[in-house]
Design a protein around this motif. Sequence first.
Motif, mmCIF file in Angstrom:
data_model
loop_
_atom_site.group_PDB
_atom_site.id
_atom_site.type_symbol
_atom_site.label_atom_id
_atom_site.label_comp_id
_atom_site.label_asym_id
_atom_site.label_seq_id
_atom_site.Cartn_x
_atom_site.Cartn_y
_atom_site.Cartn_z
ATOM 1 N N GLU A 133 0.852 -1.188 0.000
ATOM 2 C CA GLU A 133 0.000 0.000 0.000
ATOM 3 C C GLU A 133 0.892 1.243 0.000
ATOM 4 O O GLU A 133 1.114 1.861 1.046
ATOM 5 C CB GLU A 133 -0.932 -0.013 1.206
ATOM 6 N N PRO A 134 1.436 1.614 -1.145
ATOM 7 C CA PRO A 134 2.378 2.735 -1.207
ATOM 8 C C PRO A 134 1.743 4.059 -0.837
ATOM 9 O O PRO A 134 0.543 4.276 -1.018
ATOM 10 C CB PRO A 134 2.817 2.729 -2.674
ATOM 11 N N THR A 135 2.574 4.953 -0.311
ATOM 12 C CA THR A 135 2.120 6.303 -0.022
ATOM 13 C C THR A 135 1.910 7.057 -1.331
ATOM 14 O O THR A 135 2.331 6.615 -2.408
ATOM 15 C CB THR A 135 3.158 7.042 0.821
ATOM 16 N N GLU A 136 1.302 8.215 -1.215
ATOM 17 C CA GLU A 136 1.100 9.047 -2.407
ATOM 18 C C GLU A 136 2.435 9.407 -3.044
ATOM 19 O O GLU A 136 2.576 9.383 -4.271
ATOM 20 C CB GLU A 136 0.342 10.312 -2.027
ATOM 21 N N ALA A 137 3.433 9.706 -2.211
ATOM 22 C CA ALA A 137 4.747 10.065 -2.749
ATOM 23 C C ALA A 137 5.399 8.871 -3.444
ATOM 24 O O ALA A 137 5.952 9.012 -4.542
ATOM 25 C CB ALA A 137 5.642 10.574 -1.620
ATOM 26 N N GLN A 138 5.355 7.702 -2.819
ATOM 27 C CA GLN A 138 5.929 6.512 -3.446
ATOM 28 C C GLN A 138 5.251 6.209 -4.778
ATOM 29 O O GLN A 138 5.914 5.906 -5.779
ATOM 30 C CB GLN A 138 5.803 5.321 -2.506
ATOM 31 N N ARG A 139 3.935 6.280 -4.781
ATOM 32 C CA ARG A 139 3.206 5.980 -6.010
ATOM 33 C C ARG A 139 3.549 6.974 -7.111
ATOM 34 O O ARG A 139 3.742 6.597 -8.269
ATOM 35 C CB ARG A 139 1.698 5.968 -5.742
ATOM 36 N N HIS A 140 3.654 8.250 -6.748
ATOM 37 C CA HIS A 140 3.953 9.260 -7.765
ATOM 38 C C HIS A 140 5.347 9.042 -8.354
ATOM 39 O O HIS A 140 5.512 8.987 -9.580
ATOM 40 C CB HIS A 140 3.865 10.660 -7.180
#
Length: 249
Positions: A133-140
């Motif tokens: 469940e990646p964070t928004e920053a990781q996903r971006h």
Amino acid sequence: MEPAETLELQCALAWPPMTGERLGNWWLRAAGGFTGRANSALAVGDPGLPIADALGRACDFAHSHGLDPVVHAIKDSAVEHALTALGWVPNVAHEAGHEVSVLVGPPGGPAETSRMLEVPTPGWWELCAGTSEPTEAQRHVLTTAPVLGYGVAEIGTETAGAVRGAVVDDVLHVSRLAVHPAYRRKGLAADLMAAVGAWGAARGATRCALQVAVTNAPALALYERLGFTEHHRYRYWVPGAPSCEDRSS
């Protein structure tokens, strides 16, 4: 061989921050603290104003995004000499290693078992980001680039290895190569590199670039076996006390 500044900018486009601000040829970057590359000022070339003023802008940008100021500079460049003169110091506390070798080599391929996906799977996220469940920053950062692919090596139903590939111009930028501890020393890392290399070549890449901390001896040995050589190095720098106060409040 192209200048280090050119390759640094291509690699940076393959690893985009959530928020960025151009300052001449410099790029101020922020991504919620996820990775040094996405949360530092890429200080290559001319910032369009005196370096002392540019560093002040970099400090203000970092503070406005809740970050400690960090500058990413090519080793032994004019920028590094200016940083030293202005009281900045290498960020030896950087957990992933403050000095990084930028390697270049052939795309490689074909792979025996690894394959490339258009969308990352939960198993890919577990290996490449440490979470399904990646964070928004990781996903971006990990899912934003001009051309992207996600490599996996699977044993049964388990993702045993993973890698990320991004093509910018004719450069394949490889990152996040990881193999589950239970499946190491089985050739999966080399097979993943072959898979991402063939994928990149099919999309116009003529060479591959990646970044490895100089303290990561196993990774450096792997890439040497695969035909990679060092193009240049960069280092992370932080302000010496107290030259970069927080003026964002």
